[in-house]
Scaffold this active site. Structure first.
Site, mmCIF file in Angstrom:
data_model
loop_
_atom_site.group_PDB
_atom_site.id
_atom_site.type_symbol
_atom_site.label_atom_id
_atom_site.label_comp_id
_atom_site.label_asym_id
_atom_site.label_seq_id
_atom_site.Cartn_x
_atom_site.Cartn_y
_atom_site.Cartn_z
ATOM 1 N N LYS A 157 0.705 -1.290 -0.126
ATOM 2 C CA LYS A 157 -0.002 0.080 -0.141
ATOM 3 C C LYS A 157 0.946 1.295 0.096
ATOM 4 O O LYS A 157 0.362 2.396 -0.800
ATOM 5 C CB LYS A 157 -0.775 0.035 1.246
ATOM 6 N N LYS A 217 -1.873 2.891 9.418
ATOM 7 C CA LYS A 217 -2.396 1.736 8.437
ATOM 8 C C LYS A 217 -1.193 0.852 8.045
ATOM 9 O O LYS A 217 0.193 1.238 7.648
ATOM 10 C CB LYS A 217 -2.975 2.132 7.238
ATOM 11 N N GLY A 256 -8.603 -3.356 3.413
ATOM 12 C CA GLY A 256 -9.919 -3.831 3.718
ATOM 13 C C GLY A 256 -10.033 -3.683 5.193
ATOM 14 O O GLY A 256 -10.956 -4.457 5.969
ATOM 15 N N GLY A 257 -9.288 -2.712 5.947
ATOM 16 C CA GLY A 257 -9.466 -2.242 7.205
ATOM 17 C C GLY A 257 -8.813 -3.002 8.411
ATOM 18 O O GLY A 257 -9.000 -2.712 9.388
ATOM 19 N N HIS A 259 -17.566 5.671 1.003
ATOM 20 C CA HIS A 259 -16.595 4.514 0.398
ATOM 21 C C HIS A 259 -17.213 4.543 -1.318
ATOM 22 O O HIS A 259 -18.246 3.910 -1.353
ATOM 23 C CB HIS A 259 -16.752 3.329 0.752
ATOM 24 N N HIS A 266 -15.930 -2.980 8.578
ATOM 25 C CA HIS A 266 -15.374 -3.219 7.270
ATOM 26 C C HIS A 266 -15.890 -4.331 6.381
ATOM 27 O O HIS A 266 -15.443 -5.054 5.385
ATOM 28 C CB HIS A 266 -13.899 -3.459 7.347
ATOM 29 N N GLU A 282 -10.341 2.248 -5.228
ATOM 30 C CA GLU A 282 -11.436 2.507 -4.118
ATOM 31 C C GLU A 282 -10.689 3.833 -3.540
ATOM 32 O O GLU A 282 -9.794 4.104 -3.314
ATOM 33 C CB GLU A 282 -11.160 1.573 -3.068
ATOM 34 N N ARG A 290 -9.071 -7.570 -8.864
ATOM 35 C CA ARG A 290 -9.890 -8.718 -9.217
ATOM 36 C C ARG A 290 -11.287 -8.158 -9.404
ATOM 37 O O ARG A 290 -11.604 -7.054 -9.168
ATOM 38 C CB ARG A 290 -9.900 -9.485 -7.800
HETATM 39 C C1 MV4 Z 1 -9.428 5.951 5.892
HETATM 40 C C2 MV4 Z 1 -10.332 6.401 6.638
HETATM 41 C C3 MV4 Z 1 -10.459 7.677 7.156
HETATM 42 N N1 MV4 Z 1 -9.249 8.622 6.878
HETATM 43 N N2 MV4 Z 1 -8.454 6.589 5.747
HETATM 44 C C4 MV4 Z 1 -10.875 1.322 5.897
HETATM 45 C C5 MV4 Z 1 -10.588 0.111 5.024
HETATM 46 C C6 MV4 Z 1 -9.352 0.672 4.078
HETATM 47 N N3 MV4 Z 1 -9.657 0.359 2.634
HETATM 48 C C7 MV4 Z 1 -9.389 2.305 4.283
HETATM 49 N N4 MV4 Z 1 -10.481 2.399 5.456
HETATM 50 C C8 MV4 Z 1 -10.532 3.831 6.103
HETATM 51 N N5 MV4 Z 1 -9.313 4.718 5.472
HETATM 52 C C9 MV4 Z 1 -8.529 8.004 6.047
HETATM 53 N N6 MV4 Z 1 -7.349 8.589 5.976
HETATM 54 C C10 MV4 Z 1 -11.570 5.696 6.858
HETATM 55 C C11 MV4 Z 1 -11.586 4.479 6.434
HETATM 56 C C12 MV4 Z 1 -12.636 3.410 6.914
HETATM 57 C C13 MV4 Z 1 -13.439 3.010 5.747
HETATM 58 C C14 MV4 Z 1 -13.210 3.003 4.491
HETATM 59 C C15 MV4 Z 1 -13.823 2.616 3.432
HETATM 60 C C16 MV4 Z 1 -15.037 1.763 3.886
HETATM 61 C C17 MV4 Z 1 -15.379 1.624 4.981
HETATM 62 C C18 MV4 Z 1 -14.641 2.344 6.224
HETATM 63 C C19 MV4 Z 1 -14.812 2.073 7.405
HETATM 64 C C20 MV4 Z 1 -14.004 2.493 8.633
HETATM 65 C C21 MV4 Z 1 -13.033 3.363 8.099
#
Ligand code: MV4
Length: 660
Positions: free
Chosen positions: A116, A158, A164-165, A208, A235, A275, A292
């Site tokens: 990532k 992260k 995916g969380g 999202h 998630h 995403e 995918r």
């Molecule tokens: C974030 C965020 C807020 N700020 N990054 C969670 C899964 C991963 N793909 C990225 N995620 C997040 N990244 C920043 N800088 C909040 C999330 C996030 C989230 C993102 C997409 C769908 C659901 C989520 C649920 C909680 C947090």
């Protein structure tokens, strides 16, 4: 086009791929674990091979074995579906090395998007918008703290190998940073064997929004528009839709262009999803790219009219994209819900067992059901407990919402607990209807999404009473009944009986009688006319309606008017013979492994004391004392594998205190 492919997956996605192959005259080879020998995807495929025991690591994840089988079966290509080996660069490489086409992107693209931090640096260079952050290789704790201070709080740490969380920590202030960093690194090391992290500004409750892209081997890359997947819980996506509510053409074009640039930067080929998280201002930021086909691809298919698996097969076999960019347009609105075998009333604990009854609304231009199971099949603890994806289409979002509610109301499931009613309450929620969906919605509205327990409408008891009388008459007709005498009352005009039924904690007496040569239930003429399968027409006084009845009188499932209750008849004869047994046998609610036993046999415990802990479907389940009393004996030991309903221990409740 390929003549034959192997599908390295199971469940609904394997079935869905086979559907497209059949339409394109591509022969299919399924693979299965020992637990899946009778699974729907195996029944559907032209050929199928067992790859090993139930555990995924010994079956669906055995890449070399899958490749060997493809070669042996003469399959030219392997479709990995989603999950399992779909984003495993070593597997994609091994396919190429073996001369089998991997139906997915180039190995280098999987690798570039898998890490990532490096992916974000690459995206930055390609001009794809990023949340302010630090994606560098210097992982010194002081450097990371300094970067977080520069970015400002709240910040998010992260795991670079995550996604995916998994492996994320939100940090609210500078003095909390060091501890959260250490915790995030520990988790990352344990989960991914790699404690490299990145840091970003944290956006509260973003949306999202993801873009479906497609690229061919001839340098063309297109956007197939966006999906909104904000409605998720821990998630796990719950509802997905396309297009995203409130996104206008200008923003759609900006996001589509950014997603195509992301794909071009890694020389992407095939189906991919970029995403983003987005805020209310219209700003959007790259999060990750999934290399995918996604679970939620059907909503894109419903609004474009394309079959994305067909596109994957064409692209992988070297054909150009089937449509010019100018021929791509959005038609209407689609919503998908993930129907899970889980119990919303018990913290969404997986619920496994046999799908004794499974009736779905008929497929049409408006309704699609993608499922890996049929009535009679098992939801096993070995894999994801998704029952099906229900997808609807209509001319606009409001109409699609109504379609979904009506499709959910038509769904009938007996045998496992499921989230169907929860999904209906979510779709029907004012905030969802208004299209104001963000990633915090479900958590925030959990209370309003909890089931109301209204009085059970009379129709459910009436249907149960009529069904009971029909059962008794059928038994009389076959001469097999201890109830032979009961039908006598039918001959005596104006005889009546009072039947007692319960639904959860509600109890109801129903008076049935014969008068004027007809059955009367609660004072009205009533009849139950068989229709198809489990369906009946309930005629009650001057009204009629469809009902469905499943199961025996002691646990009858009644479906009517989009609702469902289990109605139990309290059999006076059975109850007269029963004695209260103070020695309750405590049984496993689902198959699993015993991981802890907290007390010695003979221990005296208070009601609610945790007695033992089992692990089932990757979750811990604590079995508690049902009352204050004594653990008499254990019928299991730590490490034992136990089946559903297995007796775990014997418990003797204290005698009621009569001293006072
Ligand atoms: C974030 C965020 C807020 N700020 N990054 C969670 C899964 C991963 N793909 C990225 N995620 C997040 N990244 C920043 N800088 C909040 C999330 C996030 C989230 C993102 C997409 C769908 C659901 C989520 C649920 C909680 C947090």
């Amino acid at each position: 086009m390929f003549k034959k492919i192997l599908i390295a997956n199971r469940g609904e996605i394997a079935c869905r791929i086979i559907d497209s192959c059949r339409r394109l005259s591509v022969r299919t080879v399924a693979v299965y674990s020992e637990a899946d020998a009778a699974a729907r995807h195996v029944r559907m495929a032209d050929e199928a091979f067992c790859v090993g025991p139930a555990a995924s690591s010994e079956s669906y994840l055995r890449g070399e074995r899958l490749i060997e089988m493809a070669q042996r079966a003469g399959a030219e290509a392997i479709h990995p579906g989603y999950g399992f080996l779909s984003e495993n660069e070593a597997f994609a490489q091994a396919c190429h090395d073996a001369g089998v086409i991997f139906i997915g992107p180039p190995v280098e693209a999987i690798r570039a998007m898998g890490a990532k931090s490096a992916a974000k640096r690459l995206m930055d260079e390609a001009g794809v918008p990023l949340v302010p952050g630090y994606h560098g290789d210097d992982q010194d704790a002081e450097r990371l703290q300094a970067e977080a201070d520069r970015i400002g709080y709240p910040a998010i740490i992260k795991a670079s190998a995550g996604g995916g969380g998994k492996g994320m920590r939100v940090v609210r202030s500078a003095d909390a940073f060091a501890e959260e960093l250490a915790s995030c690194q520990r988790e990352a090391r344990a989960s991914f064997g790699d404690d490299h992290v990145l840091i970003e500004k944290y956006l509260e409750r973003p949306r999202h929004i993801e873009i479906q892209i497609f690229a061919d081997q001839h340098g063309h890359t297109v956007s197939l528009f966006e999906r909104d997947c904000s409605a998720q819980r821990r998630h796990q996506k719950v509802v997905e839709e396309a297009p995203a509510p409130g996104i206008d053409e200008a923003q759609r074009a900006r996001m589509g262009e950014a997603a195509c640039n992301a794909a071009r930067a890694v020389d992407y080929v095939g189906a991919g999803t970029v995403e983003f998280i987005a805020d209310d201002s219209g700003a959007f930021y790259f999060m990750e790219m999934n290399t995918r086909l996604q679970v939620e691809h059907p909503v894109t298919e419903m609004i474009t009219g394309f079959d994305l698996v067909e596109w994957q097969l064409r692209v992988a076999s070297g054909e150009p994209l089937p449509r010019e960019p100018s021929a791509l347009a959005i038609d209407g609105h689609a919503i998908e819900v993930r129907l899970y075998a889980e119990d919303p009333a018990r913290g969404f604990l997986p619920s496994i067992g046999r799908l004794a009854h499974f009736v779905a609304p008929p497929a049409s231009a408006h309704v699609r059901l993608d499922s890996g199971v049929e009535q009679g099949d098992e939801i096993t603890p070995h894999y994801d407990p998704m029952i099906a994806k229900l997808i609807v289409w209509d001319v606009d979002r409001a109409a699609a919402v109504e379609r979904m509610l009506s499709a959910l109301a038509d769904l009938q499931i007996v045998g496992v607990r499921h989230n169907g009613d929860f999904l209906a309450r979510l779709i029907d929620h004012d905030v969802f209807r208004a299209g104001k969906v963000d990633t915090g919605l479900i958590e925030r509205e959990m209370e309003t999404l909890a089931p109301a327990s209204p009085d059970v409408p009379a129709v459910f008891f009436h249907a149960a009473a009529l069904a009971l009388l029909a059962d008794e008459r059928a038994r009389v007709a076959t001469g097999a009944s201890p109830w032979a005498a009961v039908d006598g009352w039918r001959l005596n005009a104006r005889q009546h009986r009072t039947l007692v039924f319960t639904a959860g904690d509600q109890e109801r007496e129903i008076r049935v009688a014969y008068a004027d040569d007809a059955l009367h239930v609660d004072g009205e003429r009533a009849a139950l006319e068989p229709s198809e399968g489990a369906r009946y027409r309930l005629i009650y006084g001057a009204s009629q309606q469809d009902v469905s009845l499943v199961g025996p009188a002691a646990a009858r499932h009644v479906f009517a008017a989009g609702a469902h209750y289990e109605i139990a008849w309290r059999d006076p004869l059975a109850e007269a013979g029963a004695v209260d047994d103070p020695q309750a046998e405590l049984t496993a609610p689902m198959p699993g492994t015993i991981v802890a036993i907290n007390h010695d046999a003979g221990a005296h415990v208070e009601a609610g004391t945790p007695i033992l802990v089992m692990e089932a479907m990757k979750m811990e389940l604590t079995i508690k004392a049902p009352a204050s009393g004594t653990v008499v004996r254990y019928d299991c030991a730590v490490g034992d594998q136990v089946g559903e309903g297995a007796e775990l221990f014997e418990f003797e409740a204290d005698a009621p205190d009569t001293s006072a």
